[in-house]
Write a protein that holds these residues in place. Structure first.
Motif, PDB file in Angstrom:
ATOM      1  N   THR A 166       0.833  -1.207   0.000  1.00 11.05           N
ATOM      2  CA  THR A 166       0.000   0.000   0.000  1.00 11.05           C
ATOM      3  C   THR A 166       0.864   1.252   0.000  1.00 11.05           C
ATOM      4  OG1 THR A 166      -1.728  -1.176   1.205  1.00 11.05           O
ATOM      5  CG2 THR A 166      -1.837   1.220   1.227  1.00 11.05           C
ATOM      6  N   ILE A 167       1.919   1.236   0.789  1.00  4.69           N
ATOM      7  CA  ILE A 167       2.813   2.399   0.848  1.00  4.69           C
ATOM      8  C   ILE A 167       3.489   2.622  -0.497  1.00  4.69           C
ATOM      9  CG2 ILE A 167       4.954   3.233   1.890  1.00  4.69           C
ATOM     10  CD1 ILE A 167       3.982   1.888   4.511  1.00  4.69           C
ATOM     11  N   LEU A 168       3.918   1.556  -1.139  1.00  4.55           N
ATOM     12  CA  LEU A 168       4.535   1.697  -2.462  1.00  4.55           C
ATOM     13  C   LEU A 168       3.544   2.228  -3.487  1.00  4.55           C
ATOM     14  CD1 LEU A 168       6.870  -1.402  -2.801  1.00  4.55           C
ATOM     15  CD2 LEU A 168       7.515   0.991  -3.102  1.00  4.55           C
ATOM     16  N   GLU A 169       2.291   1.826  -3.375  1.00  9.11           N
ATOM     17  CA  GLU A 169       1.281   2.330  -4.308  1.00  9.11           C
ATOM     18  C   GLU A 169       1.091   3.838  -4.122  1.00  9.11           C
ATOM     19  OE1 GLU A 169      -1.414   2.735  -7.273  1.00  9.11           O
ATOM     20  OE2 GLU A 169      -0.061   1.045  -6.857  1.00  9.11           O
ATOM     21  N   VAL A 170       1.107   4.293  -2.861  1.00  8.18           N
ATOM     22  CA  VAL A 170       1.015   5.731  -2.606  1.00  8.18           C
ATOM     23  C   VAL A 170       2.233   6.440  -3.200  1.00  8.18           C
ATOM     24  CG1 VAL A 170       1.034   7.511  -0.808  1.00  8.18           C
ATOM     25  CG2 VAL A 170      -0.412   5.495  -0.538  1.00  8.18           C
ATOM     26  N   ALA A 171       3.393   5.845  -3.063  1.00  7.17           N
ATOM     27  CA  ALA A 171       4.610   6.450  -3.620  1.00  7.17           C
ATOM     28  C   ALA A 171       4.500   6.592  -5.139  1.00  7.17           C
ATOM     29  CB  ALA A 171       5.828   5.603  -3.250  1.00  7.17           C
ATOM     30  N   ARG A 172       3.988   5.565  -5.792  1.00  8.81           N
ATOM     31  CA  ARG A 172       3.833   5.631  -7.250  1.00  8.81           C
ATOM     32  C   ARG A 172       2.832   6.712  -7.641  1.00  8.81           C
ATOM     33  NH1 ARG A 172       3.298  -0.059  -6.473  1.00  8.81           N
ATOM     34  NH2 ARG A 172       5.198  -1.211  -7.024  1.00  8.81           N
ATOM     35  N   ARG A 173       1.712   6.759  -6.957  1.00 11.35           N
ATOM     36  CA  ARG A 173       0.648   7.708  -7.308  1.00 11.35           C
ATOM     37  C   ARG A 173       1.063   9.152  -7.069  1.00 11.35           C
ATOM     38  NH1 ARG A 173      -4.899   5.636  -4.665  1.00 11.35           N
ATOM     39  NH2 ARG A 173      -5.642   7.484  -5.777  1.00 11.35           N
TER      40      ARG A 173
ATOM     41  N   ASN B 132      13.062  -4.044   7.008  1.00  8.15           N
ATOM     42  CA  ASN B 132      12.350  -5.106   6.302  1.00  8.15           C
ATOM     43  C   ASN B 132      12.981  -5.315   4.929  1.00  8.15           C
ATOM     44  OD1 ASN B 132      10.210  -6.205   4.432  1.00  8.15           O
ATOM     45  ND2 ASN B 132       9.106  -6.342   6.378  1.00  8.15           N
ATOM     46  N   THR B 133      13.643  -6.453   4.761  1.00  7.40           N
ATOM     47  CA  THR B 133      14.350  -6.728   3.510  1.00  7.40           C
ATOM     48  C   THR B 133      13.407  -6.734   2.321  1.00  7.40           C
ATOM     49  OG1 THR B 133      15.872  -8.114   4.759  1.00  7.40           O
ATOM     50  CG2 THR B 133      15.919  -8.336   2.379  1.00  7.40           C
ATOM     51  N   GLY B 134      12.242  -7.356   2.509  1.00  6.17           N
ATOM     52  CA  GLY B 134      11.283  -7.433   1.409  1.00  6.17           C
ATOM     53  C   GLY B 134      10.842  -6.071   0.927  1.00  6.17           C
ATOM     54  N   PHE B 135      10.619  -5.155   1.873  1.00  5.91           N
ATOM     55  CA  PHE B 135      10.185  -3.813   1.487  1.00  5.91           C
ATOM     56  C   PHE B 135      11.309  -3.054   0.790  1.00  5.91           C
ATOM     57  CE2 PHE B 135       9.451   0.738   2.543  1.00  5.91           C
ATOM     58  CZ  PHE B 135       8.274   0.898   1.815  1.00  5.91           C
TER      59      PHE B 135
ATOM     60  N   ALA C  83       6.652   9.985  -5.726  1.00  5.26           N
ATOM     61  CA  ALA C  83       7.781  10.012  -4.788  1.00  5.26           C
ATOM     62  C   ALA C  83       8.989   9.342  -5.417  1.00  5.26           C
ATOM     63  CB  ALA C  83       7.395   9.306  -3.493  1.00  5.26           C
ATOM     64  N   GLN C  84      10.132   9.972  -5.280  1.00  3.75           N
ATOM     65  CA  GLN C  84      11.377   9.400  -5.805  1.00  3.75           C
ATOM     66  C   GLN C  84      12.087   8.534  -4.772  1.00  3.75           C
ATOM     67  OE1 GLN C  84      12.460  13.521  -6.352  1.00  3.75           O
ATOM     68  NE2 GLN C  84      13.107  13.070  -8.448  1.00  3.75           N
ATOM     69  N   ALA C  85      11.727   8.712  -3.507  1.00  3.71           N
ATOM     70  CA  ALA C  85      12.395   7.982  -2.433  1.00  3.71           C
ATOM     71  C   ALA C  85      11.433   7.803  -1.265  1.00  3.71           C
ATOM     72  CB  ALA C  85      13.648   8.725  -1.972  1.00  3.71           C
ATOM     73  N   ILE C  86      11.719   6.794  -0.459  1.00  5.07           N
ATOM     74  CA  ILE C  86      10.928   6.520   0.746  1.00  5.07           C
ATOM     75  C   ILE C  86      11.865   6.484   1.941  1.00  5.07           C
ATOM     76  CG2 ILE C  86       9.530   4.818   1.983  1.00  5.07           C
ATOM     77  CD1 ILE C  86       8.369   3.951  -0.674  1.00  5.07           C
ATOM     78  N   HIS C  87      11.553   7.291   2.955  1.00  3.03           N
ATOM     79  CA  HIS C  87      12.303   7.242   4.212  1.00  3.03           C
ATOM     80  C   HIS C  87      11.475   6.431   5.203  1.00  3.03           C
ATOM     81  CE1 HIS C  87      14.612   8.151   7.721  1.00  3.03           C
ATOM     82  NE2 HIS C  87      15.395   9.009   7.090  1.00  3.03           N
ATOM     83  N   PRO C  88      12.024   5.297   5.702  1.00  4.43           N
ATOM     84  CA  PRO C  88      11.224   4.436   6.579  1.00  4.43           C
ATOM     85  C   PRO C  88      11.274   4.795   8.053  1.00  4.43           C
ATOM     86  CG  PRO C  88      13.310   3.388   6.145  1.00  4.43           C
ATOM     87  CD  PRO C  88      13.332   4.701   5.394  1.00  4.43           C
ATOM     88  N   GLY C  89      12.081   5.811   8.427  1.00 10.96           N
ATOM     89  CA  GLY C  89      12.213   6.144   9.845  1.00 10.96           C
ATOM     90  C   GLY C  89      12.867   5.013  10.598  1.00 10.96           C
ATOM     91  N   TYR C  90      12.352   4.711  11.806  1.00  5.40           N
ATOM     92  CA  TYR C  90      12.808   3.517  12.527  1.00  5.40           C
ATOM     93  C   TYR C  90      11.579   2.736  12.982  1.00  5.40           C
ATOM     94  CZ  TYR C  90      12.556   7.151  16.183  1.00  5.40           C
ATOM     95  OH  TYR C  90      12.185   8.205  16.971  1.00  5.40           O
ATOM     96  N   GLY C  91      11.758   1.430  13.188  1.00  8.49           N
ATOM     97  CA  GLY C  91      10.609   0.584  13.455  1.00  8.49           C
ATOM     98  C   GLY C  91       9.869   0.292  12.165  1.00  8.49           C
ATOM     99  N   PHE C  92       8.700  -0.321  12.273  1.00  5.27           N
ATOM    100  CA  PHE C  92       7.856  -0.663  11.128  1.00  5.27           C
ATOM    101  C   PHE C  92       8.668  -1.329  10.014  1.00  5.27           C
ATOM    102  CE2 PHE C  92       5.058   2.976  12.774  1.00  5.27           C
ATOM    103  CZ  PHE C  92       4.272   2.105  13.507  1.00  5.27           C
ATOM    104  N   LEU C  93       8.806  -0.690   8.864  1.00  4.00           N
ATOM    105  CA  LEU C  93       9.441  -1.323   7.700  1.00  4.00           C
ATOM    106  C   LEU C  93      10.905  -0.939   7.522  1.00  4.00           C
ATOM    107  CD1 LEU C  93       6.486  -0.869   5.184  1.00  4.00           C
ATOM    108  CD2 LEU C  93       7.195  -3.000   6.280  1.00  4.00           C
TER     109      LEU C  93
END
Length: 665
Positions: A65-72, A88-91, A75-85
């Motif tokens: 879902t987050i990647l879909e928001v990035a595409r829409r 996450n290698t898959g993400f 976004a050129q980059a995603i900052h995951p902060g800490y915790g959550f993803l």
């Protein structure tokens, strides 16, 4: 530089990333759950998109879902902060496949260091010192018990994936191992979806010292000095600082070199933290590597004058490291503490609710605040209950500690209970002041940091009552249409006798009644056999000044219609609640006949059934709430009449979970 960045996180760290992006002219995109629709990171971002329900699994952990928001949103980059993803290698790999930069290490580095077991195996091949133990793939219970015997007791069980104290247990004897293993695996499964564990010989009285490392895409790796995080409770960091009061130049150089070697072993790119266990003799062992930005990164920033989020952005964009190792020069001392909605007097039970008041010190060259909520916001049950990080900086450690004490004294949280008073005692405790704390000190000596059954000394009661009287008089006068009218006076004057007022205050369930005569700063106060003459009292901002029995005193003070907050000469905090002068509603307890849910949460284990004879203190249920497990125990010995919750049930706060048969007589 990137033009559009999506922040796949919430709260304090999302706000932190947004501030740096705004300074660099980067358009920010927030993602938010249903529970965070009105959150500060949503308001601070240039745009924000909903990503699902309030539970992390339904929102902040939904990488697709987050990647879909990035595409829409482009976004050129995603900052995951800490915790959550963030680890996450898959993400990270999905971002890579989608052509969107993941502002963090490459997936292979996360894989290598994301598993404590795999990381230890890798470190063995690069001469990074390790604690003896087991980190293999065989997770059969009997085999793990055999490896525990070989490792020796005491030992530590750790979740192979994740961190933050989740899935960690100290086991001091073989008979404790099976139950501790089951508990650690259950907590690890809930937190990380992975039941694998590793075993380590437990180092008695260790210190926890970590090194900030950075690598770029050009093969450069450096460290940005250490942070000491030895002040911990149940493996959760409470106070972090740099430089470490334990390290000398030789130890710092050796540990820094080992940290860089660990990062180079996985071709590390971006911000990471290599964590070490350090014995009292100075011998150090690799513990783990966190492949993300740490919660405590601000202390590094304050001593080095850097913005580590900016470094992350630039490195992810392909730039080289801004500094070489010999250009890293620290200045002064920095300390960070975390303000939480929790009740230290109730085993640090996490809290939730609306922040009716959030008073924090003003930011300055010496005080920094990183927060994700403001007054009026709600601390929800779905996420970590951190309210803000308080960071102080000064020329040396004693001055930084004094800055911390001053900043905490200026802080107040009304609504959910908080750990401010606990942190104040921590900042004054000799073990902290002298820099001799180890990772188990707080758990061994916790009573030294708690208020306990604290009663108010007479001189503080009189000071609090004086402030309450002045506040009340000022409010009545301010609300009067004619300030010169006798009805605008709050002196309690009556025909035929002098005015008398009752100031009722409560502190930790104890009620105090102070009888007051007088007005406008001149009072005669009585409490039991204690009396006090007050003259010239003035309440000015955060200070009460007055002559008490002829002695002039200045007391740090905050007063309103609901409470009075003051500190004594030793810096101890007293937070009085204003009560009705002629009414006292005693809260009827439930006695020992039932067990209630202390907060909303999910029941993960039921260990009792109707008809069971149980002992006082016996564990009856285990519930998961706010990212932690809570053991609910029998309030007395007796026979269970009914159990109203099953494994997997979500229960509300104050729900009756277990009832006892009435005791005979």
């Amino acid at each position: 530089m990137f033009e559009r960045v999506l922040i796949a996180n919430r709260g304090e760290i999302a706000c932190r990333v947004i501030r740096t992006c705004r300074r660099l002219g980067i358009h920010t995109i927030a993602a938010y759950s249903q529970a965070d629709a009105d959150a500060q990171h949503v308001r601070l971002a240039d745009e924000a998109w909903p990503i699902g329900g309030p539970r992390p699994a339904d929102s902040y952990l939904r990488g697709d879902t987050i990647l879909e928001v990035a595409r829409r949103t482009g976004a050129q980059a995603i900052h995951p902060g800490y915790g959550f993803l963030s680890e996450n290698t898959g993400f990270a790999r999905a971002c890579q496949d989608a052509g969107i930069a993941f502002i963090g290490p490459n997936p292979e580095s996360i894989d290598a260091m994301g598993s404590k077991a795999a990381a230890k195996a890798l470190m063995e091949h690069h001469d990074v010192p390790l604690v003896p133990g087991y980190h293999g793939e065989n997770q059969d219970g009997a085999y793990l018990a055999e490896q525990a015997r070989k490792t020796g007791f005491p030992l530590m069980i750790k979740a192979a994936s994740g961190g933050g104290g989740k899935g960690m247990r100290i086991v001091r004897s073989e008979k404790e191992f099976a139950d501790a293993l089951a508990s650690a695996q259950r907590e690890a499964a809930n937190a990380f979806g992975d039941t694998r564990v590793i075993l380590e010989r437990y180092v008695e009285h260790p210190r926890h010292i970590e090194f900030q490392v950075f690598g770029d895409k050009h093969g450069n790796v450096i460290h940005l000095n250490e942070r000491e995080c030895s002040a911990q409770r149940r493996y959760q960091k409470v106070l972090e600082e740099t430089p470490s009061p334990f390290l000398n130049a030789q130890r710092r150089a050796a540990m820094g070199a080992a940290a860089v070697a660990a990062a180079k072993a996985v071709n590390y790119v971006g911000a990471g933290t290599v964590e070490f266990i350090v014995g009292q003799d100075g011998e150090f062992f690799f513990m783990e590597m966190n492949t993300r930005l740490q919660v405590e990164h601000p202390v590094t920033e304050e001593t080095l004058g850097l913005d580590l989020v900016e470094w992350q952005l630039r490195i992810a964009f392909g730039e080289a490291l801004p500094l070489q190792q010999d250009q890293v020069h620290a200045r002064g001392h920095a300390i960070e503490v975390r303000l939480y909605a929790e009740d230290p007097e109730q085993n640090f039970l996490p809290g939730s609710g609306k922040l009716l008041r959030l008073r924090l010190p003003a930011p300055s060259d010496h005080v920094r605040l990183d927060g994700g909520v403001i007054e009026g916001d709600t601390v929800t049950i779905f996420y970590d209950p951190m309210i803000a990080k308080l960071i102080v900086h000064d020329i040396d450690r004693p001055q930084a500690l004094q800055r911390l004490r001053e900043a905490l004294a200026q802080s107040e949280i009304v609504g959910p209970k908080s750990n401010i008073a606990f942190l104040e005692r921590l900042a004054r405790h000799p073990a902290v002041v002298e820099g001799r704390i180890d990772t188990g000190y707080l758990d061994r000596h916790l009573d030294e940091f708690l208020a306990g059954e604290e009663t108010a000394p007479a001189h503080l009661l009189f000071a609090a009552a004086t402030a309450a009287l002045l506040q009340e008089e000022n409010q009545v006068s301010a609300n009067a249409s004619d300030p010169h009218s006798p009805w605008a006076s709050a002196d309690a004057w009556r025909i035929g006798h002098a005015g008398k007022r009752i100031v009722a205050l409560s502190l930790r369930e104890q009620r105090y009644e102070i009888e007051a005569h007088g007005y406008a700063g001149d009072y005669r106060l009585n409490h039991g056999e204690d009396t006090c003459q007050v003259h010239g009292a003035r309440l000015d901002g955060a200070t009460l000044s007055a002559r008490f029995d002829g002695e002039s005193r200045r007391v740090p003070m905050q007063a309103d219609a609901q409470r009075v907050l003051l500190h004594d000469a030793d810096g101890r905090r007293y937070s009085f609640t204003r009560a009705a002068a002629f009414a006292w509603e005693s809260r009827e307890g439930t006695g020992g006949n039932q067990v209630i849910a202390p907060m909303p949460g999910r029941i993960v284990l039921v260990k009792a059934k109707p008809g069971d004879q149980v002992e006082e203190g016996q564990e009856l249920l285990v519930m998961e709430a706010m990212k932690m497990e809570l053991a609910l125990k029998a309030p007395r010995a007796g026979i269970i009449e009914s159990v109203s919750a099953a494994q997997g049930d979500f229960v509300e706060a104050d729900a009756v979970l277990v009832r006892f048969e009435q005791a005979a007589g």
